[in-house]
Design a protein around this motif. Structure first.
Motif, PDB file in Angstrom:
ATOM      1  N   PHE A   1       6.624  -1.295  -1.761  1.00 39.06           N
ATOM      2  CA  PHE A   1       6.103  -1.059  -3.106  1.00 39.06           C
ATOM      3  C   PHE A   1       5.653   0.376  -3.307  1.00 39.06           C
ATOM      4  O   PHE A   1       5.566   0.862  -4.434  1.00 39.06           O
ATOM      5  N   ASN A   2       5.342   1.099  -2.207  1.00 34.08           N
ATOM      6  CA  ASN A   2       4.874   2.480  -2.331  1.00 34.08           C
ATOM      7  C   ASN A   2       6.022   3.490  -2.395  1.00 34.08           C
ATOM      8  O   ASN A   2       5.793   4.692  -2.289  1.00 34.08           O
ATOM      9  N   TYR A   3       7.242   2.986  -2.613  1.00 35.91           N
ATOM     10  CA  TYR A   3       8.392   3.873  -2.790  1.00 35.91           C
ATOM     11  C   TYR A   3       8.755   3.892  -4.269  1.00 35.91           C
ATOM     12  O   TYR A   3       9.095   2.850  -4.845  1.00 35.91           O
ATOM     13  N   ALA A   4       8.660   5.064  -4.900  1.00 39.47           N
ATOM     14  CA  ALA A   4       9.029   5.225  -6.307  1.00 39.47           C
ATOM     15  C   ALA A   4      10.536   5.475  -6.369  1.00 39.47           C
ATOM     16  O   ALA A   4      10.998   6.614  -6.234  1.00 39.47           O
ATOM     17  N   ARG A   5      11.276   4.387  -6.551  1.00 42.91           N
ATOM     18  CA  ARG A   5      12.743   4.459  -6.466  1.00 42.91           C
ATOM     19  C   ARG A   5      13.341   5.433  -7.472  1.00 42.91           C
ATOM     20  O   ARG A   5      14.239   6.215  -7.147  1.00 42.91           O
ATOM     21  N   ASP A   6      12.854   5.405  -8.710  1.00 42.00           N
ATOM     22  CA  ASP A   6      13.438   6.251  -9.756  1.00 42.00           C
ATOM     23  C   ASP A   6      13.272   7.739  -9.469  1.00 42.00           C
ATOM     24  O   ASP A   6      14.062   8.566  -9.923  1.00 42.00           O
ATOM     25  N   GLU A   7      12.230   8.077  -8.706  1.00 40.58           N
ATOM     26  CA  GLU A   7      11.968   9.480  -8.405  1.00 40.58           C
ATOM     27  C   GLU A   7      12.258   9.832  -6.957  1.00 40.58           C
ATOM     28  O   GLU A   7      12.070  10.980  -6.541  1.00 40.58           O
ATOM     29  N   ASN A   8      12.693   8.838  -6.171  1.00 39.68           N
ATOM     30  CA  ASN A   8      13.054   9.043  -4.765  1.00 39.68           C
ATOM     31  C   ASN A   8      11.937   9.741  -3.988  1.00 39.68           C
ATOM     32  O   ASN A   8      12.130  10.776  -3.356  1.00 39.68           O
ATOM     33  N   ARG A   9      10.770   9.102  -4.027  1.00 42.04           N
ATOM     34  CA  ARG A   9       9.609   9.651  -3.326  1.00 42.04           C
ATOM     35  C   ARG A   9       8.656   8.516  -2.995  1.00 42.04           C
ATOM     36  O   ARG A   9       8.743   7.413  -3.554  1.00 42.04           O
ATOM     37  N   LEU A  10       7.709   8.793  -2.103  1.00 44.50           N
ATOM     38  CA  LEU A  10       6.638   7.848  -1.840  1.00 44.50           C
ATOM     39  C   LEU A  10       5.467   8.125  -2.782  1.00 44.50           C
ATOM     40  O   LEU A  10       5.390   9.173  -3.418  1.00 44.50           O
ATOM     41  N   TRP A  11       4.551   7.171  -2.843  1.00 46.50           N
ATOM     42  CA  TRP A  11       3.393   7.332  -3.712  1.00 46.50           C
ATOM     43  C   TRP A  11       2.580   8.566  -3.345  1.00 46.50           C
ATOM     44  O   TRP A  11       2.478   8.950  -2.172  1.00 46.50           O
ATOM     45  N   THR A  12       1.963   9.128  -4.371  1.00 50.27           N
ATOM     46  CA  THR A  12       1.033  10.229  -4.164  1.00 50.27           C
ATOM     47  C   THR A  12      -0.319   9.671  -3.697  1.00 50.27           C
ATOM     48  O   THR A  12      -0.580   8.457  -3.765  1.00 50.27           O
ATOM     49  N   VAL A  13      -1.194  10.569  -3.259  1.00 50.07           N
ATOM     50  CA  VAL A  13      -2.544  10.160  -2.867  1.00 50.07           C
ATOM     51  C   VAL A  13      -3.264   9.510  -4.048  1.00 50.07           C
ATOM     52  O   VAL A  13      -3.970   8.504  -3.897  1.00 50.07           O
ATOM     53  N   ALA A  14      -3.090  10.056  -5.244  1.00 51.27           N
ATOM     54  CA  ALA A  14      -3.753   9.495  -6.426  1.00 51.27           C
ATOM     55  C   ALA A  14      -3.256   8.083  -6.713  1.00 51.27           C
ATOM     56  O   ALA A  14      -4.052   7.203  -7.086  1.00 51.27           O
ATOM     57  N   GLU A  15      -1.976   7.839  -6.541  1.00 48.82           N
ATOM     58  CA  GLU A  15      -1.432   6.499  -6.784  1.00 48.82           C
ATOM     59  C   GLU A  15      -1.927   5.499  -5.744  1.00 48.82           C
ATOM     60  O   GLU A  15      -2.270   4.359  -6.074  1.00 48.82           O
ATOM     61  N   TRP A  16      -1.972   5.910  -4.490  1.00 47.14           N
ATOM     62  CA  TRP A  16      -2.543   5.058  -3.457  1.00 47.14           C
ATOM     63  C   TRP A  16      -4.029   4.799  -3.732  1.00 47.14           C
ATOM     64  O   TRP A  16      -4.519   3.668  -3.564  1.00 47.14           O
ATOM     65  N   SER A  17      -4.739   5.821  -4.148  1.00 49.71           N
ATOM     66  CA  SER A  17      -6.167   5.678  -4.400  1.00 49.71           C
ATOM     67  C   SER A  17      -6.427   4.665  -5.504  1.00 49.71           C
ATOM     68  O   SER A  17      -7.398   3.896  -5.441  1.00 49.71           O
ATOM     69  N   PHE A  18      -5.579   4.647  -6.513  1.00 49.53           N
ATOM     70  CA  PHE A  18      -5.735   3.676  -7.590  1.00 49.53           C
ATOM     71  C   PHE A  18      -5.644   2.255  -7.034  1.00 49.53           C
ATOM     72  O   PHE A  18      -6.483   1.395  -7.350  1.00 49.53           O
ATOM     73  N   LEU A  19      -4.639   1.990  -6.189  1.00 44.91           N
ATOM     74  CA  LEU A  19      -4.499   0.652  -5.621  1.00 44.91           C
ATOM     75  C   LEU A  19      -5.669   0.319  -4.704  1.00 44.91           C
ATOM     76  O   LEU A  19      -6.223  -0.791  -4.765  1.00 44.91           O
ATOM     77  N   LEU A  20      -6.068   1.261  -3.865  1.00 38.20           N
ATOM     78  CA  LEU A  20      -7.181   1.004  -2.948  1.00 38.20           C
ATOM     79  C   LEU A  20      -8.467   0.720  -3.712  1.00 38.20           C
ATOM     80  O   LEU A  20      -9.249  -0.160  -3.326  1.00 38.20           O
ATOM     81  N   ASP A  21      -8.693   1.447  -4.803  1.00 37.87           N
ATOM     82  CA  ASP A  21      -9.873   1.178  -5.619  1.00 37.87           C
ATOM     83  C   ASP A  21      -9.811  -0.220  -6.224  1.00 37.87           C
ATOM     84  O   ASP A  21     -10.827  -0.926  -6.299  1.00 37.87           O
ATOM     85  N   GLN A  22      -8.625  -0.619  -6.687  1.00 36.84           N
ATOM     86  CA  GLN A  22      -8.443  -1.966  -7.223  1.00 36.84           C
ATOM     87  C   GLN A  22      -8.787  -3.021  -6.178  1.00 36.84           C
ATOM     88  O   GLN A  22      -9.499  -3.988  -6.460  1.00 36.84           O
ATOM     89  N   LEU A  23      -8.290  -2.823  -4.985  1.00 35.91           N
ATOM     90  CA  LEU A  23      -8.542  -3.798  -3.916  1.00 35.91           C
ATOM     91  C   LEU A  23     -10.021  -3.838  -3.549  1.00 35.91           C
ATOM     92  O   LEU A  23     -10.605  -4.915  -3.379  1.00 35.91           O
ATOM     93  N   ARG A  24     -10.650  -2.680  -3.429  1.00 34.63           N
ATOM     94  CA  ARG A  24     -12.076  -2.620  -3.063  1.00 34.63           C
ATOM     95  C   ARG A  24     -12.953  -3.242  -4.137  1.00 34.63           C
ATOM     96  O   ARG A  24     -13.872  -4.018  -3.827  1.00 34.63           O
ATOM     97  N   ASP A  25     -12.683  -2.916  -5.390  1.00 39.04           N
ATOM     98  CA  ASP A  25     -13.587  -3.292  -6.472  1.00 39.04           C
ATOM     99  C   ASP A  25     -13.308  -4.661  -7.069  1.00 39.04           C
ATOM    100  O   ASP A  25     -14.214  -5.286  -7.636  1.00 39.04           O
ATOM    101  N   ARG A  26     -12.068  -5.163  -6.927  1.00 38.86           N
ATOM    102  CA  ARG A  26     -11.701  -6.381  -7.647  1.00 38.86           C
ATOM    103  C   ARG A  26     -11.183  -7.505  -6.753  1.00 38.86           C
ATOM    104  O   ARG A  26     -11.073  -8.638  -7.208  1.00 38.86           O
TER     105      ARG A  26
END
Length: 207
Positions: free
Chosen positions: A131-156
């Motif tokens: 899921f952390n592979y952005a297929r359309d842009e051929n890259r892995l998630w940025t730190v900010a994108e990972w941080s968003f998910l981690l915050d979701q998991l921690r807080d919710r």
């Protein structure tokens, strides 16, 4: 010899599983998901690394459960385990039903998209999901994108002092290879958010 306690297979219908495998339209998928011994062994080893074979019953959710072998092992160990995955893969669904896993959350994890309401869990796991592979842009998630998910998991999603266990993929779609910059940025993020070293990476707790 197998790498897991064989009594965990008690009650499973081998003939029904063979029928599922014969119905697979792709030989690659049949090979990848149809070797019960391989997948049960992997799931058992992951459960042991997280001490799930000797802990009290926990509330667990597996993000990207695939065919469901890890969820099955956790349930056989006495845990209350649920799964989340994207919809649309018939072979996964049929194997899950064979394992008795019928109550999953269908959701595609995407960057900066909130998770659905899942409840609270002692342990959140995710093993080798792309899921952390952005297929359309051929890259892995940025730190900010990972941080968003981690915050979701921690807080919710995680209970107070709950754990998150991650095992990233070694190979991504299309043969994409992580850059050194992506690898280093993710490693630094994990250290800053409370992760231990090893495989899987365990945030205990997630900061």
């Amino acid at each position: 010899m197998t790498g897991f306690p064989t009594h965990l297979l008690d009650g499973l219908d081998n003939a029904a599983f063979e029928t599922i495998c014969r119905s697979a339209t792709s030989t690659r998928h049949k090979f990848k998901y149809g070797d019960v011994s391989v997948h049960m062994t992997r799931a058992w080893k992951l459960a042991k690394r997280l001490d799930l074979h000797k802990s009290e019953p926990l509330d667990i959710i597996d993000l990207g459960l695939g065919a469901g072998y890890f969820v099955y092992i956790c349930r056989r160990l006495g845990h209350r385990c649920e799964g989340l995955d994207r919809p649309g893969f018939d072979l996964w669904q049929r194997i899950r039903e064979w394992l008795g896993i019928t109550d999953i959350v269908e959701h595609t994890i995407e960057p900066n998209v909130p998770l659905p309401e899942l409840g609270r869990f002692d342990l959140v796991t995710s093993f080798a999901c792309p899921f952390n592979y952005a297929r359309d842009e051929n890259r892995l998630w940025t730190v900010a994108e990972w941080s968003f998910l981690l915050d979701q998991l921690r807080d919710r999603v995680l209970k107070t002092n709950g754990r998150l266990a991650l095992k990233l993929r070694q190979h991504y779609p299309g043969g994409y290879e992580p850059t050194e910059q992506e690898t280093n940025a993710f490693a630094e993020l994990c250290r800053n958010r409370g992760a231990s070293e090893g495989s899987p990476i365990v945030f205990e707790p997630l900061r």
